[in-house]
Write a protein that holds these residues in place. Sequence first.
Motif, PDB file in Angstrom:
ATOM      1  N   GLU A 139       0.866  -1.193  -0.063  1.00 30.68           N
ATOM      2  CA  GLU A 139       0.031   0.204  -0.165  1.00 30.68           C
ATOM      3  C   GLU A 139       0.935   1.416   0.023  1.00 30.68           C
ATOM      4  OE1 GLU A 139      -2.987   1.608   3.168  1.00 30.68           O
ATOM      5  OE2 GLU A 139      -3.771   0.194   2.401  1.00 30.68           O
ATOM      6  N   ALA A 140       0.665   2.174  -1.080  1.00 30.38           N
ATOM      7  CA  ALA A 140       1.204   3.305  -1.144  1.00 30.38           C
ATOM      8  C   ALA A 140       0.922   4.448  -0.082  1.00 30.38           C
ATOM      9  CB  ALA A 140       1.450   3.842  -2.705  1.00 30.38           C
ATOM     10  N   GLU A 157      -1.329   7.498   1.054  1.00 28.61           N
ATOM     11  CA  GLU A 157      -2.209   8.258   0.428  1.00 28.61           C
ATOM     12  C   GLU A 157      -1.807   9.762   0.150  1.00 28.61           C
ATOM     13  OE1 GLU A 157      -6.614  10.417   1.904  1.00 28.61           O
ATOM     14  OE2 GLU A 157      -5.820   8.482   2.899  1.00 28.61           O
ATOM     15  N   ASP A 202      -5.246  10.648  -9.346  1.00 26.42           N
ATOM     16  CA  ASP A 202      -4.212   9.610  -8.709  1.00 26.42           C
ATOM     17  C   ASP A 202      -4.882   8.587  -8.146  1.00 26.42           C
ATOM     18  OD1 ASP A 202      -2.253   8.527  -6.798  1.00 26.42           O
ATOM     19  OD2 ASP A 202      -0.694  10.240  -7.310  1.00 26.42           O
ATOM     20  N   ASN A 215      -3.749   6.663  -5.878  1.00 27.86           N
ATOM     21  CA  ASN A 215      -3.612   6.832  -4.461  1.00 27.86           C
ATOM     22  C   ASN A 215      -4.453   7.728  -3.620  1.00 27.86           C
ATOM     23  OD1 ASN A 215      -1.885   4.579  -3.967  1.00 27.86           O
ATOM     24  ND2 ASN A 215      -0.389   5.955  -5.099  1.00 27.86           N
ATOM     25  N   TRP A 216      -5.467   8.329  -4.317  1.00 23.74           N
ATOM     26  CA  TRP A 216      -6.392   9.306  -3.666  1.00 23.74           C
ATOM     27  C   TRP A 216      -7.429   8.190  -2.817  1.00 23.74           C
ATOM     28  CZ3 TRP A 216      -8.314  13.048  -8.275  1.00 23.74           C
ATOM     29  CH2 TRP A 216      -7.396  13.932  -8.280  1.00 23.74           C
ATOM     30  N   SER A 217      -7.920   8.721  -1.688  1.00 25.18           N
ATOM     31  CA  SER A 217      -8.832   7.855  -0.999  1.00 25.18           C
ATOM     32  C   SER A 217     -10.138   8.621  -0.560  1.00 25.18           C
ATOM     33  CB  SER A 217      -8.025   7.068   0.108  1.00 25.18           C
ATOM     34  OG  SER A 217      -8.909   6.591   1.125  1.00 25.18           O
ATOM     35  N   SER A 244      -9.581   2.442 -10.660  1.00 23.96           N
ATOM     36  CA  SER A 244      -8.138   2.040 -10.957  1.00 23.96           C
ATOM     37  C   SER A 244      -8.334   0.854 -12.073  1.00 23.96           C
ATOM     38  CB  SER A 244      -7.503   1.464  -9.910  1.00 23.96           C
ATOM     39  OG  SER A 244      -7.910   0.371  -9.035  1.00 23.96           O
ATOM     40  N   ARG A 257      -9.264   3.182  -2.489  1.00 21.48           N
ATOM     41  CA  ARG A 257      -8.582   4.180  -3.172  1.00 21.48           C
ATOM     42  C   ARG A 257      -8.774   4.140  -4.662  1.00 21.48           C
ATOM     43  NH1 ARG A 257      -2.640   4.682  -0.294  1.00 21.48           N
ATOM     44  NH2 ARG A 257      -3.314   4.709   1.842  1.00 21.48           N
TER      45      ARG A 257
END
Length: 245
Positions: A41-42, A44, A89, A91-93, A117, A193
């Motif tokens: 997990e990258a 956020e 992106d 990785n936006w949540s 995604s 995400r």
Amino acid sequence: VRSYREAMTFHNVAVSPVTEEDLKVFESEEPEPPERPEEPEAPEVPANFQDDFSTGENWTHVGDQNLIQISDGAIHLGRSTNVKSLAGDVNWSNYVYSAGVTLENGNGNAGILFRSSEEHSGADNYYGYYFGINDDGYEIGKSSNKWSHLKTGNVSLDTAVPHELKVIAYKDAFLFYLDGELLYTLTDSDHARGRIGLRGYNRAFSADHVLVRPLTEDEIALVAQKVEESRTMQIEAVSAYNGFQ
């Protein structure tokens, strides 16, 4: 043992319980791979984005790309079951996403993607959520490369004018708004995400602005309030139903 018209002699016959070693012959040599590989997990990424479509540099088109164009201060997606345009992106949540959407020709629906995604050609080839409108209502669903219906509702719409679609996404809770009115509260944890986008299904449409921003403290509190109200209503509905049994 059994013999038919034939003399036979047996030696050292033994019966014993099955051992762990015996069971290994039934194990697959290579376990089947998971449907979607787990990835580290990258961190956020804060969600901040807006576009008035004065240029098309922020967007990635997927599917029938020849039916997608940006001109005259709007993005236009032609009638198809295979059009998506993405920005932002993966990785936006947690964010608030709104877009001004105008329905055009067709009898399907069109609207916004969020927490999206792995988008590919095909109507449902993505991971994420969708909130769309049609001539007389709205539709909410999700996909993991396969469509799952979540909610539909009837709303009177003037298809000749733009409509403001907005979703507030916070943790596993979502508030859906149409033209400033709260339509539905949802809790679901499938997609944590993802970026934002636009999608049509057998419906041409355009969007003249999009805005993505972080939630305010008041909005975070509002999400908690609406989730609790929704749960209370569900409990009351179940209790009322059981009372008639």
